[in-house]
Design a protein around this motif. Structure first.
Motif, PDB file in Angstrom:
ATOM      1  N   GLU A 541      10.901  18.867 -28.901  1.00  0.00           N
ATOM      2  CA  GLU A 541       9.881  19.924 -28.792  1.00  0.00           C
ATOM      3  C   GLU A 541      10.557  21.166 -28.218  1.00  0.00           C
ATOM      4  O   GLU A 541      10.952  21.188 -27.054  1.00  0.00           O
ATOM      5  CB  GLU A 541       8.737  19.465 -27.877  1.00  0.00           C
ATOM      6  N   ASN A 543      10.380  24.694 -26.925  1.00  0.00           N
ATOM      7  CA  ASN A 543       9.615  25.834 -26.392  1.00  0.00           C
ATOM      8  C   ASN A 543      10.554  26.891 -25.829  1.00  0.00           C
ATOM      9  O   ASN A 543      10.125  27.787 -25.097  1.00  0.00           O
ATOM     10  CB  ASN A 543       8.661  25.359 -25.290  1.00  0.00           C
ATOM     11  N   TYR A 544      11.825  26.727 -26.118  1.00  0.00           N
ATOM     12  CA  TYR A 544      12.845  27.657 -25.603  1.00  0.00           C
ATOM     13  C   TYR A 544      13.209  28.683 -26.667  1.00  0.00           C
ATOM     14  O   TYR A 544      13.151  29.888 -26.427  1.00  0.00           O
ATOM     15  CB  TYR A 544      14.066  26.862 -25.152  1.00  0.00           C
ATOM     16  N   ASN A 583      12.189  17.808 -24.535  1.00  0.00           N
ATOM     17  CA  ASN A 583      11.368  19.022 -24.387  1.00  0.00           C
ATOM     18  C   ASN A 583      12.235  20.140 -23.824  1.00  0.00           C
ATOM     19  O   ASN A 583      12.844  20.003 -22.758  1.00  0.00           O
ATOM     20  CB  ASN A 583      10.180  18.750 -23.450  1.00  0.00           C
ATOM     21  N   GLN A 585      12.384  24.167 -22.616  1.00  0.00           N
ATOM     22  CA  GLN A 585      11.568  25.314 -22.213  1.00  0.00           C
ATOM     23  C   GLN A 585      12.318  26.166 -21.195  1.00  0.00           C
ATOM     24  O   GLN A 585      13.266  25.713 -20.560  1.00  0.00           O
ATOM     25  CB  GLN A 585      10.239  24.859 -21.634  1.00  0.00           C
TER      26      GLN A 585
END
Length: 664
Positions: A541, A543-544, A583, A585
């Protein structure tokens, strides 16, 4: 001392001085400050005009009240203390004063009818309705005399015959104190004068005589009858005597008041007193006594001022020293609070008397809520204090709840037992020291591993080659099994050597721009076979959404080892769905990478030791994987933390510098 405080002190001193001067004036001159100032002015134009037009003032007095006023039988002259005093007033005012003698009743009547201008008398409320009175000129007391040898006293005068002069103050005294209303009546008999009253006592016409003590004493001495009379020893009155003038003659009242004040200042009244009474009887104020009193008052005021100024100076010095001490105390407190130490003062009952801000922060309470409480209420510090209290020296690296502490305790000089207890949290230092020691060991192990790996690979290659040759000579199942097991063992040893070489290799510090999402997808692709085998769902995932500038070889070591451990975590669980999530971010100016699985998780002991070299829970593991992960993360300038619970899974959090931070 501040200017405001100095001003307040000066005002207070001035008020005290003014008050003392006012009291002195009142005592010496029988006038208040306002009257003293008013009577000190010269005669006004109106008063001068009055004296000029009047030319002669007439004084009327009692004709038989020696030594104050009486007619001398030998010379026929009107004489007495008040008569002489009137001569002094005449000189002071610059006007002739004529003296006339009357009986006491005629004197008051003559003043009312304006036949005379002034008379000396006791000021009373009833007389004030008709007359105005000057300031006091002298003081008289009243007494009661009886014949010597009688048993009369002040308590058994009821029904007795008391001689008084009509309209005299003694008559007023008996009419108010021995009246029908009081139930204690006496029979008043009027006499024309004191001399007549004394004669009537001796003749038995009256039982007692009441009058002015000075007049009675003077006449007794003059007659030579001192032994024939006895005073009852009580003052029936003590009253000021003043000059009375008619109510409408206020100009004359002002003239007399100014003249009397000047005579008091010149001590003329004392000279007149000595002429008629000597120095024993005082009916006037003793000016010498008051002069000495004034001198003493001035000395006291001066002493008071000196004491106050000296006290103010001392207060100023004390205030300065107090401010300095308070500043030093605040500085010391600031220094103590800035120290990364837990500092407490403990009494003999193990009660906290004081503490610094570090203690309050550790306990999560304001300092006020910590003080005066027992140390037993705070387990951490109580446990450490008991350890320190049992030792005679400093205690280093005491372990409690996974942390390490240095302890010190010092007895304070005091009337009651008190100790200064100091605790230093050295956990970080202890961890660093342990890491340094471990690092030194691992450097040595690295060098040994590199040499050992090279030495093992050479004979290992020969064994592999000869096993390959021997395979052609195998004729039975036992020999084939022996060759196959030997070949597998060689492969296992080869993998171990490869891991040792990876552990001991010199990493290149070359960095490059890496698309982190794609990089992780490639790592996942390498382990696709194992992931499909255990039906593990892996997702990234992102999100960065950016590049990261770092060392790709280090990243490969980090995430390959993490992914392999996560895959191995599913061997001991039976989930309906196995998942691994990456994940990505932003975390401020850094990138945060979370790797979370729902595998078997770790217990607390495993979690605590997972980064130790050669620690493993796998049967075929070497125990270098997570150690290398931590080493590579720290080499890249990042941080790694792990959270895990048995049967719930594990979450690894890695924070690395981003491209923007490294480009600064």
């Amino acid at each position: 001392m501040t200017k405001k405080r100095m001003l307040e002190t000066v005002i207070v001193l001035l008020c005290i001085i003014v008050a003392l001067i006012a009291v002195f004036i009142q005592l010496k001159y029988d006038v208040n400050v306002v009257q003293y100032v008013r009577y000190s002015f010269p005669f006004s134009s109106e008063e001068k005009q009055y004296i000029k037009e009047k030319k002669i003032l007439i004084y009327g007095g009692d004709n038989h009240a020696p030594p104050f006023s009486f007619v001398n039988k030998e010379t026929g002259e009107y004489e007495g203390l008040v008569v002489d005093y009137m001569d002094s007033i005449s000189i002071q005012c610059g006007v002739r004063i004529e003296k006339k003698s009357y009986s006491w009743g005629q004197t008051i009547l003559s003043l009312k009818n304006d036949n005379i201008d002034m008379v000396d008398m006791f000021p009373t409320k009833s007389r004030a309705e008709s007359f105005s009175f000057t300031q006091p000129i002298y003081k008289l007391t009243g007494e009661i005399v009886v014949r010597e040898g009688t048993d009369l006293d002040i308590h058994n005068l009821k029904g007795k015959r008391i001689g008084v002069i009509r309209d005299d103050f003694a008559e007023e005294y008996f009419r108010s104190s021995y009246s029908k209303e009081t139930g204690y009546r006496v029979e008043l008999r009027y006499v024309n004068n004191v001399n007549e009253g004394l004669d009537k006592i001796l003749s038995g016409d009256i039982d007692a005589l009441a009058g002015d003590a000075a007049v009675i004493e003077y006449l007794e001495n003059k007659r030579g009858d001192e032994t024939k009379f006895r005073e009852l020893g009580i003052e029936i009155y003590r009253k000021d005597v003043a000059f009375a003038v008619n109510k409408d003659n206020q100009v004359l009242l002002g003239i007399l008041n100014k003249a009397i004040l000047q005579l008091k200042r010149k001590n003329v009244i004392e000279q007149v007193q000595r002429k008629w009474f000597g120095s024993d009887t005082l009916i006037f104020k003793n000016s010498k006594m008051y002069n000495y009193g004034l001198l003493l008052l001035i000395i006291l005021i001066a002493t008071g001022i000196i004491v106050i100024l000296w006290s103010s100076l001392l207060c100023q010095r004390i205030e300065e020293k107090t401010k300095e001490l308070r500043k030093n105390q605040n500085d010391l407190k600031t220094i103590i609070n800035s120290l990364k130490l837990y500092i407490m003062v403990i009494d003999g009952s193990e009660v906290i008397l004081d503490c610094n801000s570090c203690v309050a922060e550790e306990l999560g309470l304001p300092s006020k809520q910590i003080l005066k409480r027992s140390l037993r209420e705070f387990p951490l510090f109580y446990h450490l204090y008991r350890i320190c209290d049992s030792k005679s020296t400093e205690v280093h690296e005491v372990s409690y709840s996974g942390n390490y502490y240095d302890l010190r305790s010092t007895n304070l000089v005091s009337d009651v037992p008190r100790k200064l207890f100091i605790v230093e949290d050295v956990t970080h230092k202890a961890v660093i020291q342990r890491k340094m020691r471990q690092y030194s060991k691992m450097v040595a192990v690295g060098h040994l591993s590199a040499g050992l790996a090279h030495e093992i690979r050479n004979p290992l290659g020969l064994i592999r080659n000869y096993l390959y040759v021997l395979r052609g000579y195998v004729t039975d199942d036992v020999s084939e099994h022996a060759v196959r097991v030997s070949n597998e063992s060689v492969s296992r040893i080869n993998n171990l050597v490869a891991n040792l070489l990876n552990f001991s290799r010199k990493n290149m510090d070359r960095s490059e721009a890496i698309d982190l999402k794609r990089f992780l997808e490639n790592i996942i692709e390498l382990e696709q076979k194992e992931l499909l085998k255990d039906m593990i769902d892996v997702r990234v995932e992102d999100n960065y959404g950016g590049m990261i500038w770092t060392n790709s070889e280090s990243l490969k070591v980090i995430f390959l080892n993490i992914l392999e451990n996560s895959i191995a975590a599913f061997n001991e669980v039976n989930n309906s769905k196995n998942m691994i999530r990456f994940n990505l971010q932003r975390k401020g100016e850094k990138v945060e990478i979370k790797v979370q699985d729902n595998g078997c998780g770790m217990n607390e002991k495993t979690l605590e030791s997972m980064f130790d070299p050669f620690f493993t829970t796998k049967e075929t593991g070497v125990g270098l994987g997570m150690y290398m992960v931590q080493t590579e993360v720290e080499r890249l300038g990042g941080e790694i933390t792990v959270e895990s619970h048995e049967c719930e899974g594990t979450m690894i959090r890695i924070v690395l510098p981003s491209e923007e931070e490294l480009s600064r």
